[in-house]
Enzyme design. Structure first.
Site: not given
Ligand code: ARG
Length: 428
Positions: A158, A280
């Site tokens: 999880h 970027s």
């Protein structure tokens, strides 16, 4: 476009219809062209064996098919919109070079079985490449699992910290999945290893074609016996190959997801070398794991192709031109999927692991399961032990990840990874 090979009476087909039917088929046929030439050579030799062609004709046709293959490989011949498709280009070339002998090449075959055999050869080759790429991923992962077999890292369920695990356990788990994928590719190859050549338009021909001999020359292990079955299998064969590919890409996706998480500053377990990252356009500080993200997106291409192919196959028996529409998604998916697998291996081999960060992310509460099982071994019923440990989580602080891993001896677990078993399977 030069005149079409099926022209009988000079009646011109509306140019818009012609363009619509051809689509990008002739460009896609570039991927199949070498296979089409190989099959054409075998077909010609087969016609020679039943004396439909003379030895001189066979030799001349084979020589010109070889020459066309060489010209295609060097770029001297470009398969383009001058031709309706690759099949027509082959016949046109043979007629231009050899005249009457060239006009005989299509005896006893149809473009329907011609495209089927080229596709089968292409798909067999794709399966072999898939098998090799799956194995290469498994090998890279096993190498890295070996190198860090006992290096601790957290095990999550999880996405929550669960029990201590190891880098070896993480990577061997992905490796074994790729071994399953490799075996599926192998089985798929043998499943589709049947020659459709000599089934003509789907009803056979009134010639004693040496289908077996032609199939053997092409490396097929058997025939698709029934001509209708050969036609109706188009698309289904493609689906099976893409399914084998998708299975591998589902493993790529899960692994890419792990890397996407582990390369965040928050985890900091994995770093990609600069040459595998991109920048970027606006944020000067950034290096991004775009490659991992597009690996994660790769199953979408194959899944989309599967839907596209299946959507075309709602057809009556026999050849229908709709089937041409299965070609583009097949080639696109195989191209993208194999490229993704190639890069997965590169990423596995080149990723940097921050072992200290991984070990530091194991907290003492993660030893709770070990403690509960130890108590069970001492005779405390497991549920009772489980509750007792839950009440005493603070008592686990003196334990170490190394001891936890060493004690996890169930077969396949971090203390007993059975890497030799996986390695033997890889080499098998
Ligand atoms: N480009 C065609 C295809 O991919 C080749 C077979 C054409 N056959 C025909 N009967 N028109 O299906």
């Amino acid at each position: 476009m030069a005149s079409v090979i099926w022209d009988k009476d000079g009646a011109a087909v509306d140019a818009r219809v012609q363009r619509f039917l051809a689509g990008d088929d002739v460009v896609l046929d570039r991927e199949l062209f070498a296979f089409d030439l190989t099959a054409s050579r075998a077909h010609v030799r087969g016609l020679g064996r039943i004396e439909v062609l003379s030895k001189g004709e066979v030799d001349a046709l084979v020589r010109e098919l070889d020459a066309l293959g060489d010209a295609f490989a060097t770029g001297a011949f470009v398969l383009d919109a001058r031709h309706e498709d690759g099949h027509s280009a082959i016949e046109a070339h043979l007629v231009e070079r050899l005249g009457e002998a060239g006009k005989k090449v299509h005896t006893g075959r149809s473009r329907n079985d011609q495209v089927l055999v080229a596709l089968r050869l292409y798909l067999k080759d794709a399966c072999a490449r898939l098998e090799a790429r799956d194995a290469a991923c498994a090998r890279a992962l096993l190498d890295r699992a070996d190198a860090d077999a006992n290096t601790p890292m957290p095990g999550y369920t999880h996405l929550q910290r669960a029990v201590p695990s190891s880098i070896g356990h993480w990577l061997a788990g992905v490796a074994e999945a790729f071994l399953d994928d490799r075996d599926l590719a192998r089985a798929t190859l043998s499943w589709l290893d049947a020659s459709p050549l000599g089934t003509a338009a789907g009803y056979g021909v009134n010639l004693p074609l040496d289908r077996e001999g032609v199939a053997r020359e092409l490396g097929f292990s058997r025939l698709v016996v029934n001509p209708a079955c050969a036609q109706n299998g188009r698309g289904k064969v493609e689906i099976q190959v893409l399914t084998a590919l998708l299975q591998a890409l589902l493993d790529v996706r899960r692994f890419a997801w792990d890397l996407s998480l582990y390369t965040t500053a928050e985890f900091g377990f994995v770093a990609l070398p600069a040459e595998l990252t991109t920048g970027s356009s606006i944020m000067p500080n950034k290096r991004n794991p775009d490659v991992v993200e597009l690996l994660r997106a790769s199953p979408a291409v194959v899944q989309g192709a599967l839907v596209e192919i299946e959507s075309v196959l709602s057809l009556p028996g026999g050849y229908q031109r709709d089937l041409q529409a299965t070609k583009a998604p097949t080639l696109r998916a195989i191209d993208r999927g194999l490229a993704a697998l190639e890069l997965t291996e590169v990423v596995v081999r080149q990723m940097d692991l921050d072992r200290a960060r991984m070990e530091a992310a194991i907290d003492a509460e993660m030893f709770a399961t070990d403690r509960a099982v130890e108590l069970a071994l001492e005779g405390v019923p497991f549920r009772t032990a489980y509750r007792r440990v839950a009440d005493e989580l603070g008592s686990l602080a003196s334990r170490t990840p190394a001891a936890s891993l060493a004690a996890r001896v169930s077969p396949g677990a971090p203390g007993n990874l059975m890497l030799e078993t996986l390695r033997a399977r890889l080499e098998g």
